[in-house]
Design a protein around this motif. Structure first.
Motif, PDB file in Angstrom:
ATOM      1  N   ARG A  21       0.852  -1.193   0.000  1.00 49.97           N
ATOM      2  CA  ARG A  21       0.000   0.000   0.000  1.00 49.97           C
ATOM      3  C   ARG A  21       0.887   1.242   0.000  1.00 49.97           C
ATOM      4  NH1 ARG A  21      -4.988   2.256   0.943  1.00 49.97           N
ATOM      5  NH2 ARG A  21      -4.970   4.208   2.125  1.00 49.97           N
ATOM      6  N   HIS A  55       1.520   5.354   0.425  1.00 45.26           N
ATOM      7  CA  HIS A  55       1.061   6.582   1.078  1.00 45.26           C
ATOM      8  C   HIS A  55       1.959   7.743   0.657  1.00 45.26           C
ATOM      9  CE1 HIS A  55      -1.089   4.692   4.832  1.00 45.26           C
ATOM     10  NE2 HIS A  55      -1.710   4.451   3.699  1.00 45.26           N
ATOM     11  N   LEU A  97      -2.673   3.232   8.804  1.00 45.33           N
ATOM     12  CA  LEU A  97      -3.268   2.166   7.997  1.00 45.33           C
ATOM     13  C   LEU A  97      -4.675   1.896   8.525  1.00 45.33           C
ATOM     14  CD1 LEU A  97      -0.167  -0.180   7.762  1.00 45.33           C
ATOM     15  CD2 LEU A  97      -1.156   1.164   5.892  1.00 45.33           C
ATOM     16  N   LEU A 154      -9.781  -1.123   3.454  1.00 50.70           N
ATOM     17  CA  LEU A 154      -8.577  -0.366   3.144  1.00 50.70           C
ATOM     18  C   LEU A 154      -7.942  -0.994   1.910  1.00 50.70           C
ATOM     19  CD1 LEU A 154      -6.689   1.948   4.172  1.00 50.70           C
ATOM     20  CD2 LEU A 154      -5.349   0.157   5.312  1.00 50.70           C
ATOM     21  N   ASP A 155      -7.645  -0.163   0.914  1.00 49.98           N
ATOM     22  CA  ASP A 155      -7.120  -0.659  -0.359  1.00 49.98           C
ATOM     23  C   ASP A 155      -5.666  -1.121  -0.242  1.00 49.98           C
ATOM     24  OD1 ASP A 155      -9.157   0.095  -2.669  1.00 49.98           O
ATOM     25  OD2 ASP A 155      -9.163   1.741  -1.237  1.00 49.98           O
ATOM     26  N   TRP A 156      -5.382  -2.275  -0.839  1.00 51.76           N
ATOM     27  CA  TRP A 156      -4.032  -2.804  -0.977  1.00 51.76           C
ATOM     28  C   TRP A 156      -3.873  -3.345  -2.390  1.00 51.76           C
ATOM     29  CZ3 TRP A 156      -0.398  -3.013   3.132  1.00 51.76           C
ATOM     30  CH2 TRP A 156      -0.900  -2.630   4.387  1.00 51.76           C
ATOM     31  N   THR A 157      -2.675  -3.720  -2.740  1.00 51.66           N
ATOM     32  CA  THR A 157      -2.406  -4.330  -4.031  1.00 51.66           C
ATOM     33  C   THR A 157      -1.357  -5.422  -3.872  1.00 51.66           C
ATOM     34  OG1 THR A 157      -1.560  -3.935  -6.288  1.00 51.66           O
ATOM     35  CG2 THR A 157      -0.692  -2.532  -4.554  1.00 51.66           C
ATOM     36  N   ALA A 171       1.789   0.075  -5.852  1.00 48.02           N
ATOM     37  CA  ALA A 171       1.849   0.743  -4.547  1.00 48.02           C
ATOM     38  C   ALA A 171       2.828   1.904  -4.586  1.00 48.02           C
ATOM     39  CB  ALA A 171       2.252  -0.256  -3.467  1.00 48.02           C
ATOM     40  N   TRP A 188       3.894   0.469   2.361  1.00 46.75           N
ATOM     41  CA  TRP A 188       3.776  -0.527   3.427  1.00 46.75           C
ATOM     42  C   TRP A 188       3.713  -1.921   2.807  1.00 46.75           C
ATOM     43  CZ3 TRP A 188       3.923   0.144   8.670  1.00 46.75           C
ATOM     44  CH2 TRP A 188       3.770   1.442   9.164  1.00 46.75           C
ATOM     45  N   GLN A 216      -5.275  -2.483 -10.970  1.00 46.72           N
ATOM     46  CA  GLN A 216      -4.484  -2.183  -9.778  1.00 46.72           C
ATOM     47  C   GLN A 216      -4.172  -3.418  -8.944  1.00 46.72           C
ATOM     48  OE1 GLN A 216      -6.545   0.959  -7.656  1.00 46.72           O
ATOM     49  NE2 GLN A 216      -6.539   2.319  -9.435  1.00 46.72           N
ATOM     50  N   GLY A 252      -6.105  -5.142  -7.157  1.00 46.36           N
ATOM     51  CA  GLY A 252      -6.649  -4.668  -5.898  1.00 46.36           C
ATOM     52  C   GLY A 252      -7.085  -5.750  -4.924  1.00 46.36           C
ATOM     53  N   PHE A 283      -8.094  -5.931  -0.345  1.00 40.84           N
ATOM     54  CA  PHE A 283      -8.472  -5.075   0.779  1.00 40.84           C
ATOM     55  C   PHE A 283      -8.106  -5.747   2.098  1.00 40.84           C
ATOM     56  CE2 PHE A 283     -11.878  -4.324  -2.447  1.00 40.84           C
ATOM     57  CZ  PHE A 283     -11.643  -2.988  -2.698  1.00 40.84           C
TER      58      PHE A 283
END
Length: 259
Positions: free
Chosen positions: A35, A37, A44, A102-105, A111, A129, A168, A170, A172
């Motif tokens: 992720r 930022h 997070l 919360l979005d993650w990849t 990211a 992260w 992406q 994607g 979560f």
């Protein structure tokens, strides 16, 4: 470099440096999420925990009512049937509704792009992260029909509902609500999972060069958003530098003049 009293943290300044550390930390790991930022100090935590509700709503009630109303009002705009509330929650998150997701990849370069896509506020570092999940972290949507009733923070892999989720890569995290706080637990404060976090920091002065590098690798707004808005955003960037790119643009112009 590891900082005291915090998560294992590495600082990088170039794309090869970044990829080297990803290889060092992730080789052999099959459950790594990433992720990005723009500000390394951001928590997070899901969007729903970062907004203030009107006084007549408690957070749990507002969460359920927003999702219920989204489901009712979104029907005319759907081009496919949704299977369950997990699908609905992912779709709502995709379209900007505050949710406990919360979005993650699973793509480390995606990211990184989200970490450096915008000029920083001040001279803060960006961050990527890494979360090293385990088989016990994954949500079982068939056994848990209601994602809003989860009793611990889980990893959720959405179905390919939109081109953006596909582009992406994607995933979560779906965060647990704690009535005693009250609120949602940031991942870095979660006793079960915080020890499986790593952070890569990127000094803001390297953002412009990294944007160029990632775009050459096919990572940009046009490819990652999969829609006309993304294409327009990418074209704006190609023709108009961001605030932190003006100096780099001047250097390029001078070098071309001297050739």
């Amino acid at each position: 470099m590891t900082k005291k009293n915090t998560f294992p943290t590495i600082e990088v300044c170039s794309l090869p440096d970044y990829l080297q550390h990803i290889e060092e930390q992730c080789t052999g790991e099959r459950n790594v999420l990433f992720r990005g930022h723009t500000d390394s100090k951001w928590k997070l935590e899901p969007k729903i925990s970062r907004i203030t509700f009107r006084t007549r709503f408690s957070m749990p009630d507002a969460e359920r009512e927003m999702l219920r109303d989204f489901k009712r009002q979104a029907l005319p705009h759907l081009s496919r049937d949704l299977r369950d509330d997990w699908d609905w929650l992912a779709l709502a998150q995709h379209h900007g509704l505050p949710t406990r997701l919360l979005d993650w990849t699973t793509n480390a370069l995606v990211a990184l792009w989200f970490a450096i896509e915008k000029p920083p506020m001040g001279k803060t570092n960006g961050a990527v992260w890494m979360f090293f999940g385990t088989s016990n972290d994954y949500a079982d949507e068939e056994k848990m029909a209601d994602p809003l009733s989860t009793r611990r923070t889980l990893i959720f892999r959405p179905r390919h509902l939109t081109p953006r989720i596909i582009a992406q890569s994607g995933w979560f995290t779906v965060h647990r609500y704690m009535p005693t706080r009250p609120g949602f637990i940031p991942l870095e404060n979660n006793s079960r999972q915080k020890n499986r976090l790593w952070k890569i920091e990127i000094p803001s002065k390297y953002f412009p060069a990294l944007r160029e590098d990632l775009s050459r690798c096919g990572l940009n707004a046009g490819t990652l958003f999969g829609d006309l808005n993304g294409i327009s955003k990418q074209l704006c960037w190609e023709f108009s530098p961001l605030e932190d790119e003006v100096e780099l643009e001047r250097i390029y112009a001078e070098s071309n003049t001297n050739v």
